[in-house]
Design a protein around this motif. Structure first.
Motif, PDB file in Angstrom:
ATOM      1  N   LEU A 183      50.770  52.687  18.238  1.00 57.30           N
ATOM      2  CA  LEU A 183      51.111  53.410  19.459  1.00 57.30           C
ATOM      3  C   LEU A 183      52.475  53.324  19.929  1.00 57.30           C
ATOM      4  O   LEU A 183      53.134  52.175  19.514  1.00 57.30           O
ATOM      5  CB  LEU A 183      49.927  53.053  20.561  1.00 57.30           C
ATOM      6  CG  LEU A 183      48.484  52.998  20.278  1.00 57.30           C
ATOM      7  CD1 LEU A 183      47.700  52.344  21.139  1.00 57.30           C
ATOM      8  CD2 LEU A 183      48.191  54.414  20.149  1.00 57.30           C
ATOM      9  N   ASP A 184      52.968  54.145  20.703  1.00 55.16           N
ATOM     10  CA  ASP A 184      53.993  54.086  21.531  1.00 55.16           C
ATOM     11  C   ASP A 184      53.893  52.849  22.300  1.00 55.16           C
ATOM     12  O   ASP A 184      52.797  52.799  22.795  1.00 55.16           O
ATOM     13  CB  ASP A 184      54.480  55.434  22.240  1.00 55.16           C
ATOM     14  CG  ASP A 184      54.845  56.505  21.362  1.00 55.16           C
ATOM     15  OD1 ASP A 184      55.708  56.219  20.667  1.00 55.16           O
ATOM     16  OD2 ASP A 184      54.353  57.599  21.552  1.00 55.16           O
ATOM     17  N   ARG A 185      55.166  52.428  22.709  1.00 53.09           N
ATOM     18  CA  ARG A 185      54.738  51.137  23.542  1.00 53.09           C
ATOM     19  C   ARG A 185      56.198  50.889  24.378  1.00 53.09           C
ATOM     20  O   ARG A 185      57.151  50.999  23.740  1.00 53.09           O
ATOM     21  CB  ARG A 185      54.262  49.936  23.119  1.00 53.09           C
ATOM     22  CG  ARG A 185      55.139  48.957  22.209  1.00 53.09           C
ATOM     23  CD  ARG A 185      54.461  47.668  21.518  1.00 53.09           C
ATOM     24  NE  ARG A 185      55.488  47.124  20.776  1.00 53.09           N
ATOM     25  CZ  ARG A 185      55.144  46.673  19.692  1.00 53.09           C
ATOM     26  NH1 ARG A 185      53.947  46.976  19.237  1.00 53.09           N
ATOM     27  NH2 ARG A 185      55.831  45.921  19.147  1.00 53.09           N
ATOM     28  N   VAL A 186      56.133  50.443  25.722  1.00 50.38           N
ATOM     29  CA  VAL A 186      57.360  50.188  26.520  1.00 50.38           C
ATOM     30  C   VAL A 186      57.052  48.750  27.050  1.00 50.38           C
ATOM     31  O   VAL A 186      55.955  48.742  27.845  1.00 50.38           O
ATOM     32  CB  VAL A 186      57.868  51.285  27.424  1.00 50.38           C
ATOM     33  CG1 VAL A 186      58.848  50.866  28.247  1.00 50.38           C
ATOM     34  CG2 VAL A 186      58.034  52.453  26.620  1.00 50.38           C
ATOM     35  N   LEU A 352      59.731  50.274  22.586  1.00 49.65           N
ATOM     36  CA  LEU A 352      60.808  50.085  23.434  1.00 49.65           C
ATOM     37  C   LEU A 352      60.850  48.681  24.039  1.00 49.65           C
ATOM     38  O   LEU A 352      59.785  48.493  24.636  1.00 49.65           O
ATOM     39  CB  LEU A 352      61.040  51.057  24.604  1.00 49.65           C
ATOM     40  CG  LEU A 352      61.203  52.491  23.908  1.00 49.65           C
ATOM     41  CD1 LEU A 352      61.458  53.487  25.123  1.00 49.65           C
ATOM     42  CD2 LEU A 352      62.466  52.603  22.778  1.00 49.65           C
ATOM     43  N   GLU A 353      61.636  47.815  23.763  1.00 49.59           N
ATOM     44  CA  GLU A 353      61.855  46.562  24.855  1.00 49.59           C
ATOM     45  C   GLU A 353      62.901  46.567  25.754  1.00 49.59           C
ATOM     46  O   GLU A 353      64.257  46.928  25.271  1.00 49.59           O
ATOM     47  CB  GLU A 353      61.923  45.397  23.835  1.00 49.59           C
ATOM     48  CG  GLU A 353      60.482  45.298  23.270  1.00 49.59           C
ATOM     49  CD  GLU A 353      60.576  43.761  22.442  1.00 49.59           C
ATOM     50  OE1 GLU A 353      59.317  43.145  22.592  1.00 49.59           O
ATOM     51  OE2 GLU A 353      61.354  43.499  21.715  1.00 49.59           O
ATOM     52  N   LEU A 354      62.905  46.608  27.020  1.00 51.41           N
ATOM     53  CA  LEU A 354      64.043  46.662  27.926  1.00 51.41           C
ATOM     54  C   LEU A 354      64.359  44.948  28.426  1.00 51.41           C
ATOM     55  O   LEU A 354      63.433  44.162  28.350  1.00 51.41           O
ATOM     56  CB  LEU A 354      63.509  47.073  29.309  1.00 51.41           C
ATOM     57  CG  LEU A 354      62.989  48.791  28.906  1.00 51.41           C
ATOM     58  CD1 LEU A 354      62.778  49.450  30.368  1.00 51.41           C
ATOM     59  CD2 LEU A 354      64.043  49.409  28.330  1.00 51.41           C
ATOM     60  N   LEU A 355      65.676  44.622  28.356  1.00 54.83           N
ATOM     61  CA  LEU A 355      66.159  43.499  28.655  1.00 54.83           C
ATOM     62  C   LEU A 355      65.979  43.015  29.914  1.00 54.83           C
ATOM     63  O   LEU A 355      66.757  43.566  30.834  1.00 54.83           O
ATOM     64  CB  LEU A 355      67.413  43.333  27.970  1.00 54.83           C
ATOM     65  CG  LEU A 355      67.630  43.748  26.581  1.00 54.83           C
ATOM     66  CD1 LEU A 355      69.059  43.038  26.103  1.00 54.83           C
ATOM     67  CD2 LEU A 355      66.732  42.920  25.754  1.00 54.83           C
ATOM     68  N   PRO A 356      65.518  41.839  30.491  1.00 56.37           N
ATOM     69  CA  PRO A 356      65.629  41.223  31.879  1.00 56.37           C
ATOM     70  C   PRO A 356      66.981  40.862  32.061  1.00 56.37           C
ATOM     71  O   PRO A 356      67.807  40.695  31.222  1.00 56.37           O
ATOM     72  CB  PRO A 356      64.555  40.218  31.742  1.00 56.37           C
ATOM     73  CG  PRO A 356      63.747  40.479  30.615  1.00 56.37           C
ATOM     74  CD  PRO A 356      64.574  41.036  29.593  1.00 56.37           C
TER      75      PRO A 356
END
Length: 362
Positions: A183-186, A352-356
């Motif tokens: 699956l798409d994931r964020v 997609l993984e967004l950096l804190p």
């Protein structure tokens, strides 16, 4: 042989003529075609004024519908009028308030509508809410399932990959080989966030740094990032976290164990700094640590994780902030692109993984 576009659309027109109205999700299953293909056909037919669509249902064009509306071209700017996005989250408070807000802003900006289902972390409720949203006409789903470790255990969560509409996981992830991994994931890269906190503390001269986090869907990723950073930077290991019991501890007992761990880590284990998850725990722990003779920051420098209320402490605390609002926004945009008739239908799935971000406060 599969029917070509003209045959498919003729079938849709005939079914709508006979029945008056049909749910899109049910029609895709009946015709044996993918929901994305069907939506592309429907959008073309709506643009030509052959059918009308609202909230996941297509129907005959009524006589009262103005001809100018029926024949108008699709709106410019990537708008998605008529689409309904369902979003399943544990709560709309605290962490997920910003996630939902980010999703809502993108959905509404593109002319679609967001509906939300809450699970309150109850077992099985995520699927119940997903099914409810689909039954009321959701065209796609943003899902945050109740996976305790942030990812599904063995035999858990396969249903998320079997849904009849495009689905994006939000702040959850599935291991390779699991059906939901396709699956798409964020999600936020919590491991990076923890590692960034350790790096900052090491730059300040701390050589023995502890992690204090109760068991949450985030804690496993925090610990992975923390341990990786300790190893990569050649830091001295902190005392091990107390072994967990057979089940979840009551709130008061879990808090007391965290307090005991930090006190012992400083007074006996040589720890001089800690990453504490979450802000509220840190704000409650600091006066209790000081009451037991552990001065903050003199004896124990503290960085918190989440940055919800860290800046409101008596002495504002340095904190790591996941990009919660952006996670919701990116997930919604990804799902809308999947649903858009003008979007690339065969685009690769995305993780997609967004950096804190680290916010340093004096």
């Amino acid at each position: 042989m599969r029917p070509h576009v003209g045959q498919r659309q003729a079938q849709v027109r005939e079914l709508v003529r006979v029945r008056g109205s049909v749910r899109v999700a049910e029609l895709a299953q009946e015709l044996g075609i993918s929901p994305v293909t069907l939506r592309r056909d429907i959008e073309a037919m709506v643009d030509r004024g052959e059918i009308q669509r609202m909230h996941g249902v297509i129907s005959r064009v009524t006589a009262s519908r103005p001809a100018s509306t029926a024949s108008a071209p699709a709106p410019a700017g990537g708008r998605d009028e008529g689409l309904v996005i369902g979003m399943v989250v544990p709560t709309t408070e605290y962490y997920y308030a910003d996630v939902v807000r980010g999703a809502r802003e993108v959905v509404e900006a593109r002319g679609a509508r967001l509906t939300v289902g809450l699970t309150r972390y109850l077992p099985g409720e995520d699927r119940t809410q997903a099914d409810r949203l689909l039954s009321t006409g959701a065209d796609g789903l943003l899902l945050t399932p109740n996976w305790n470790a942030g990812s599904p255990g063995p035999g858990e969560g396969a249903w998320t990959a079997e849904l009849s509409v495009p689905t994006v996981l939000v702040e959850r992830w599935a291991p390779p080989g699991h059906p939901a991994a396709a699956l798409d994931r964020v999600a936020s890269d919590h491991a990076h966030g923890a590692a960034r906190a350790v790096q900052h503390l090491a730059e300040l001269g701390h050589r023995r740094i502890a992690l204090a986090s109760r068991e949450t869907p985030t804690s496993g990723r925090l610990r992975a990032g923390y341990e990786a950073a300790v190893g990569a930077l050649g830091l001295e290991p902190a005392p091990p976290w107390p072994a967990a019991g057979p089940g979840p501890l009551p709130e008061a007992e879990a808090f007391a164990r965290t307090l005991d761990y930090l006190c012992d880590a400083v007074t006996e284990g040589g720890v001089t700094a800690a990453l504490i998850h979450s802000d509220t725990d840190a704000i409650m722990l600091i006066p209790r640590l000081q009451a037991r003779g552990v001065r903050v920051p003199e004896d124990l420098a503290v960085i918190t994780y989440d940055d919800e209320v860290a800046g409101l402490a008596d002495v504002p605390l340095t904190a790591v902030a996941p990009a919660k609002r952006e996670v919701g926004a990116r997930a919604a945009a990804l799902l809308l692109d999947r649903l858009s008739a003008s979007g690339p239908q065969d685009a690769p799935r995305q993780h997609l993984e967004l950096l804190p971000r680290l916010t340093v406060r004096p």
